[in-house]
Design a protein around this motif. Structure first.
Motif, mmCIF file in Angstrom:
data_model
loop_
_atom_site.group_PDB
_atom_site.id
_atom_site.type_symbol
_atom_site.label_atom_id
_atom_site.label_comp_id
_atom_site.label_asym_id
_atom_site.label_seq_id
_atom_site.Cartn_x
_atom_site.Cartn_y
_atom_site.Cartn_z
ATOM 1 N N ARG A 108 -47.991 35.374 61.631
ATOM 2 C CA ARG A 108 -48.865 36.316 62.355
ATOM 3 C C ARG A 108 -49.804 37.042 61.401
ATOM 4 N N ILE A 134 -50.268 26.879 66.864
ATOM 5 C CA ILE A 134 -51.560 27.337 67.394
ATOM 6 C C ILE A 134 -52.516 27.500 66.215
ATOM 7 N N GLU A 138 -57.984 28.840 67.579
ATOM 8 C CA GLU A 138 -57.502 29.418 68.840
ATOM 9 C C GLU A 138 -57.077 30.867 68.646
ATOM 10 N N ILE A 139 -56.524 31.175 67.476
ATOM 11 C CA ILE A 139 -56.189 32.564 67.153
ATOM 12 C C ILE A 139 -57.443 33.430 67.244
ATOM 13 N N GLU A 189 -51.809 37.183 71.406
ATOM 14 C CA GLU A 189 -51.785 36.217 72.510
ATOM 15 C C GLU A 189 -51.490 34.809 71.994
ATOM 16 N N ALA A 190 -51.977 34.485 70.800
ATOM 17 C CA ALA A 190 -51.690 33.176 70.207
ATOM 18 C C ALA A 190 -50.198 33.038 69.900
ATOM 19 N N THR A 191 -49.604 34.140 69.421
ATOM 20 C CA THR A 191 -48.166 34.133 69.139
ATOM 21 C C THR A 191 -47.372 33.932 70.422
ATOM 22 N N LYS A 229 -48.410 32.546 73.161
ATOM 23 C CA LYS A 229 -48.654 31.192 73.660
ATOM 24 C C LYS A 229 -47.788 30.188 72.908
ATOM 25 N N ARG A 276 -59.058 32.561 59.362
ATOM 26 C CA ARG A 276 -59.152 33.253 60.644
ATOM 27 C C ARG A 276 -60.347 34.203 60.594
#
Length: 257
Positions: free
Chosen positions: A82, A135, A139-140, A147-149, A151, A246
């Motif tokens: 994360r 992910i 997408e992150i 939200e990526a985590t 998902k 990112r």
């Protein structure tokens, strides 16, 4: 009278795990210094073993509580990645058998890489079901890291070939249809299922970051796995953002001007 074993022979037996309480009792009258040192080493080893046993039992409390509530299949879920500035976030879900036992199982960050690799293989071999999801950094950036985590976690859970009845999650609140969930702060230190998932996620991500290091060696991913270390920030300032950084994270934005 039978000749006593040499210190060298006794050391071989000790390192092969052949010592036990009964055998050690027979050695206590042996006054040789080397024998007494082996007895002390055995006692230290036994004390450490008992400590690990106690710790492991403590880490089964959430699983036991769910079983007492009638849940048969209990999954542990955790993520890795994360916080880094580059690479994917990875989540793992794992359902362990009722008789699973792996002393020393703990938060993946507290294990050496060698221990983590060893446990990684044991968990995969012994698990009733496990799944890992990834992910990407793109997408992150699109949906944000939280939200990526979530998902990634949902994908790992729903991809298990056995549907869990209860899910223990490390520090993230998730709602799942027809599945009860429990978010546990520092769950990777309190639940064997979450700890196992932590190891699967962390080791998988480290391997992916090592592969990214081969593609972008100038950033030194193999040293920091994408986290914002001083060396990483210096390389980011020098080379700019790579395709796997990112872009929504502040230090990366800064490097892009």
């Amino acid at each position: 009278m039978k000749k006593p074993l040499s210190i060298s022979e006794l050391k071989t037996l000790f390192h092969a795990g052949k010592f036990n309480d009964a055998y050690v009792d027979t050695l206590r009258k042996d006054s040789r210094k080397g024998v007494q040192q082996l007895i002390k080493a055995f006692e230290r080893q036994k004390a450490e073993w008992m400590k690990l046993e106690k710790r492991f039992i403590e880490m089964t409390c959430y699983e036991q509580k769910a079983k007492e509530a009638g849940k048969k299949y209990i999954a542990g879920v955790d993520e890795a990645g994360r916080g880094p500035l580059a690479g994917p976030v990875v989540a793992a879900a794992v359902i362990l058998p009722l008789n699973f036992k792996l002393l020393g199982l703990n938060d993946s960050k507290k294990l050496t890489r060698s221990e983590r690799k060893q446990y990684f293989e044991i968990i995969k071999e012994k698990a009733i079901s496990y799944e890992v999801s990834v992910i990407t950094n793109n997408e992150i950036d699109h949906i944000n890291i939280l939200e990526a985590t979530k998902k990634a976690m949902r994908l790992a859970i729903t991809s298990l070939h056995i549907r869990p009845e209860h899910v223990l999650i490390d520090a993230v609140e998730l709602s799942l249809k027809d599945i009860t969930t429990e978010s546990i702060i520092k769950g990777d230190q309190k639940s064997i299922s979450i700890a196992a998932a932590s190891i699967l996620a962390k080791e998988t991500r480290d391997v992916l970051m090592e592969e990214l290091h081969e593609q972008y060696p100038e950033y030194g991913f193999i040293q920091h796995m994408g986290y914002g270390t001083k060396a990483h920030l210096e390389n980011l300032a020098k080379y700019g953002a790579s395709p796997v950084h990112r872009k929504s994270f502040a230090p990366v934005k800064k490097s892009m001007g």
